[in-house]
Motif scaffolding. Sequence first.
Motif, PDB file in Angstrom:
ATOM      1  N   LEU A   1      -0.704  71.979  30.979  1.00  0.00           N
ATOM      2  CA  LEU A   1       0.563  72.039  30.244  1.00  0.00           C
ATOM      3  C   LEU A   1       1.707  72.421  31.177  1.00  0.00           C
ATOM      4  CD1 LEU A   1       1.385  71.650  27.197  1.00  0.00           C
ATOM      5  CD2 LEU A   1      -1.055  71.572  27.692  1.00  0.00           C
ATOM      6  N   GLN A   2       1.459  73.348  32.092  1.00  0.00           N
ATOM      7  CA  GLN A   2       2.503  73.742  33.040  1.00  0.00           C
ATOM      8  C   GLN A   2       2.951  72.559  33.888  1.00  0.00           C
ATOM      9  OE1 GLN A   2       0.528  77.081  34.953  1.00  0.00           O
ATOM     10  NE2 GLN A   2       1.971  78.526  34.047  1.00  0.00           N
TER      11      GLN A   2
ATOM     12  N   PRO B   1      11.107  80.148  19.963  1.00  0.00           N
ATOM     13  CA  PRO B   1      10.317  78.909  19.980  1.00  0.00           C
ATOM     14  C   PRO B   1      10.909  77.889  20.947  1.00  0.00           C
ATOM     15  CG  PRO B   1      11.693  78.995  18.017  1.00  0.00           C
ATOM     16  CD  PRO B   1      11.834  80.330  18.697  1.00  0.00           C
ATOM     17  N   TYR B   2      10.092  76.903  21.308  1.00  0.00           N
ATOM     18  CA  TYR B   2      10.626  75.770  22.041  1.00  0.00           C
ATOM     19  C   TYR B   2      11.604  75.023  21.144  1.00  0.00           C
ATOM     20  CZ  TYR B   2       6.843  76.459  25.436  1.00  0.00           C
ATOM     21  OH  TYR B   2       5.998  76.985  26.379  1.00  0.00           O
ATOM     22  N   THR B   3      12.584  74.392  21.736  1.00  0.00           N
ATOM     23  CA  THR B   3      13.535  73.609  20.961  1.00  0.00           C
ATOM     24  C   THR B   3      13.011  72.192  20.762  1.00  0.00           C
ATOM     25  OG1 THR B   3      14.747  72.780  22.885  1.00  0.00           O
ATOM     26  CG2 THR B   3      15.424  74.934  21.988  1.00  0.00           C
ATOM     27  N   GLU B   4      13.635  71.488  19.834  1.00  0.00           N
ATOM     28  CA  GLU B   4      13.268  70.097  19.578  1.00  0.00           C
ATOM     29  C   GLU B   4      13.406  69.260  20.846  1.00  0.00           C
ATOM     30  OE1 GLU B   4      11.881  67.336  16.859  1.00  0.00           O
ATOM     31  OE2 GLU B   4      12.833  69.129  16.040  1.00  0.00           O
ATOM     32  N   ASP B   5      14.505  69.449  21.575  1.00  0.00           N
ATOM     33  CA  ASP B   5      14.743  68.670  22.792  1.00  0.00           C
ATOM     34  C   ASP B   5      13.725  68.997  23.879  1.00  0.00           C
ATOM     35  OD1 ASP B   5      16.884  67.346  21.698  1.00  0.00           O
ATOM     36  OD2 ASP B   5      18.400  68.672  22.573  1.00  0.00           O
ATOM     37  N   GLU B   6      13.367  70.281  24.011  1.00  0.00           N
ATOM     38  CA  GLU B   6      12.383  70.668  25.024  1.00  0.00           C
ATOM     39  C   GLU B   6      11.049  69.993  24.767  1.00  0.00           C
ATOM     40  OE1 GLU B   6      13.822  75.135  26.416  1.00  0.00           O
ATOM     41  OE2 GLU B   6      12.577  74.922  24.615  1.00  0.00           O
ATOM     42  N   LEU B   7      10.592  70.033  23.517  1.00  0.00           N
ATOM     43  CA  LEU B   7       9.306  69.410  23.193  1.00  0.00           C
ATOM     44  C   LEU B   7       9.357  67.901  23.390  1.00  0.00           C
ATOM     45  CD1 LEU B   7       8.299  71.432  20.006  1.00  0.00           C
ATOM     46  CD2 LEU B   7       7.310  71.602  22.287  1.00  0.00           C
ATOM     47  N   ALA B   8      10.463  67.279  22.995  1.00  0.00           N
ATOM     48  CA  ALA B   8      10.585  65.832  23.158  1.00  0.00           C
ATOM     49  C   ALA B   8      10.528  65.441  24.626  1.00  0.00           C
ATOM     50  CB  ALA B   8      11.885  65.351  22.526  1.00  0.00           C
ATOM     51  N   ASP B   9      11.193  66.215  25.477  1.00  0.00           N
ATOM     52  CA  ASP B   9      11.194  65.910  26.908  1.00  0.00           C
ATOM     53  C   ASP B   9       9.793  66.022  27.500  1.00  0.00           C
ATOM     54  OD1 ASP B   9      13.902  65.489  26.826  1.00  0.00           O
ATOM     55  OD2 ASP B   9      14.456  67.438  27.693  1.00  0.00           O
ATOM     56  N   VAL B  10       9.025  67.042  27.081  1.00  0.00           N
ATOM     57  CA  VAL B  10       7.675  67.226  27.611  1.00  0.00           C
ATOM     58  C   VAL B  10       6.744  66.132  27.095  1.00  0.00           C
ATOM     59  CG1 VAL B  10       5.684  68.757  27.742  1.00  0.00           C
ATOM     60  CG2 VAL B  10       7.985  69.713  27.851  1.00  0.00           C
ATOM     61  N   ILE B  11       6.842  65.801  25.824  1.00  0.00           N
ATOM     62  CA  ILE B  11       5.985  64.765  25.235  1.00  0.00           C
ATOM     63  C   ILE B  11       6.205  63.423  25.926  1.00  0.00           C
ATOM     64  CG2 ILE B  11       5.680  63.369  23.141  1.00  0.00           C
ATOM     65  CD1 ILE B  11       5.954  66.008  21.555  1.00  0.00           C
ATOM     66  N   ASP B  12       7.420  63.172  26.373  1.00  0.00           N
ATOM     67  CA  ASP B  12       7.722  61.907  27.048  1.00  0.00           C
ATOM     68  C   ASP B  12       6.945  61.739  28.346  1.00  0.00           C
ATOM     69  OD1 ASP B  12       9.428  60.899  25.155  1.00  0.00           O
ATOM     70  OD2 ASP B  12      11.271  61.563  26.164  1.00  0.00           O
ATOM     71  N   VAL B  13       6.640  62.838  29.040  1.00  0.00           N
ATOM     72  CA  VAL B  13       6.011  62.727  30.364  1.00  0.00           C
ATOM     73  C   VAL B  13       4.556  63.211  30.391  1.00  0.00           C
ATOM     74  CG1 VAL B  13       8.246  62.990  31.494  1.00  0.00           C
ATOM     75  CG2 VAL B  13       6.834  65.013  31.110  1.00  0.00           C
TER      76      VAL B  13
ATOM     77  N   ALA C   1       6.741  71.206  33.935  1.00  0.00           N
ATOM     78  CA  ALA C   1       7.463  71.148  35.201  1.00  0.00           C
ATOM     79  C   ALA C   1       8.001  69.740  35.459  1.00  0.00           C
ATOM     80  CB  ALA C   1       6.548  71.583  36.345  1.00  0.00           C
ATOM     81  N   GLN C   2       7.195  68.742  35.134  1.00  0.00           N
ATOM     82  CA  GLN C   2       7.624  67.357  35.325  1.00  0.00           C
ATOM     83  C   GLN C   2       8.823  67.031  34.442  1.00  0.00           C
ATOM     84  OE1 GLN C   2       4.413  64.564  34.884  1.00  0.00           O
ATOM     85  NE2 GLN C   2       5.717  62.759  35.164  1.00  0.00           N
ATOM     86  N   ALA C   3       8.861  67.657  33.253  1.00  0.00           N
ATOM     87  CA  ALA C   3       9.971  67.425  32.329  1.00  0.00           C
ATOM     88  C   ALA C   3      11.171  68.310  32.626  1.00  0.00           C
ATOM     89  CB  ALA C   3       9.503  67.658  30.889  1.00  0.00           C
ATOM     90  N   GLY C   4      11.023  69.247  33.549  1.00  0.00           N
ATOM     91  CA  GLY C   4      12.114  70.156  33.869  1.00  0.00           C
ATOM     92  C   GLY C   4      12.349  71.200  32.802  1.00  0.00           C
ATOM     93  N   VAL C   5      11.284  71.551  32.063  1.00  0.00           N
ATOM     94  CA  VAL C   5      11.371  72.540  30.988  1.00  0.00           C
ATOM     95  C   VAL C   5      10.548  73.763  31.385  1.00  0.00           C
ATOM     96  CG1 VAL C   5      10.860  73.028  28.561  1.00  0.00           C
ATOM     97  CG2 VAL C   5      11.658  70.753  29.230  1.00  0.00           C
ATOM     98  N   SER C   6      11.083  74.946  31.146  1.00  0.00           N
ATOM     99  CA  SER C   6      10.365  76.176  31.474  1.00  0.00           C
ATOM    100  C   SER C   6       9.199  76.374  30.517  1.00  0.00           C
ATOM    101  CB  SER C   6      11.323  77.369  31.393  1.00  0.00           C
ATOM    102  OG  SER C   6      10.620  78.584  31.603  1.00  0.00           O
ATOM    103  N   PHE C   7       8.001  76.548  31.067  1.00  0.00           N
ATOM    104  CA  PHE C   7       6.817  76.788  30.236  1.00  0.00           C
ATOM    105  C   PHE C   7       6.738  78.268  29.921  1.00  0.00           C
ATOM    106  CE2 PHE C   7       2.207  77.739  29.852  1.00  0.00           C
ATOM    107  CZ  PHE C   7       1.926  76.946  28.738  1.00  0.00           C
TER     108      PHE C   7
END
Length: 334
Positions: free
Chosen positions: A268-269, A157-169, A273-279
């Motif tokens: 979503l991609q 699964p995505y981690t808590e930090d990954e989701l938080a970073d994506v939601i921010d942007v 990408a903007q958050a620097g998280v691998s989709f």
Amino acid sequence: MSDSGQLRRYVGDLQTQAREWTALHDAELRRRAVQAAAERDHAALLSLMRAYLAHGGESGVLTSPRTVEAYELGARQFLDYAGQQAISLLRPGRHDAQGYVGALLAAGRKPAGVSLKVAAAGCLYRALRWAGATDADPFRDVRVPKDRTPGIVKRPPYTEDELADVIDVADVQAKFLLFLTAHAGLRISEALALEWDDLDEAARRVRVRSGKGRKERLVAMSTSLARAVRHYRSLYGPGGPEHGGGKRTTPPERVFRYGSVMTARYHLQKAFAQAGVSFRGFHPGRKYAGTRLLRQVRDFGRVAAHLGHESVDTTRRGYAQLAADDLKDELAGW
């Protein structure tokens, strides 16, 4: 309306396509199917398979578009392989099907993916038998090795930090979609099929009317998701400033303007990408929901119900996992 307008239109198309074959007399149906196989006419063979799914498949004309697409892709791959290996479609050798499995595995395909390809090829042969073109059933006894690695380990699964970073942007639509998958645990097809009446932020629940197997269910909202619904509705809901504006490819009663999974994936991609998280797709969001909920309630049955799984084993194998030291508090006083 029990299903989305998009699904109804697709069902009509599937039924219409099937008539190309079902309107034929048995002898002509058989002749055309034999001809398509002999000439390796991929388009005709895939059309025949769609007709079989509409009339002989378990779900008939209600077969989901994604199931049809998956079968078509798998059948094309088998037809390509059969052409390269000069395999007779109507009279395959008794080792040809297992040889196909071996070739897929040797090319690096995972057992789970190979099983899907075998299911698609098997469906193609059911269609040929349905048309009377052959009695061959080459995939009946093939063996695909079992993959002992749990799905949640292979695709975590995505981690808590990954989701938080994506939601921010993320923009409003992408953020809302992420909450629906990662908190409500909705499949992407379920999320995109939602209509405004399906969202009840006051009661904090989502009504899923187009679940897998056409099963309907009610899903509880998290506090964050309920807030996201209120904000999203204020902008895009009926009467909202963005409801009628801009170009949309979905009916006005639909929640999302994304007309397809590919469009949703594109947006979503961009956010990832903007958050620097691998989709890694939409399912890791559902796995986040399953894993986090299981660690809170410690009940696979309740988690399975939240995710819309018919079997708890599905949840256990691929969507939720307890921590390795989950029992340490219970064992502390021993």
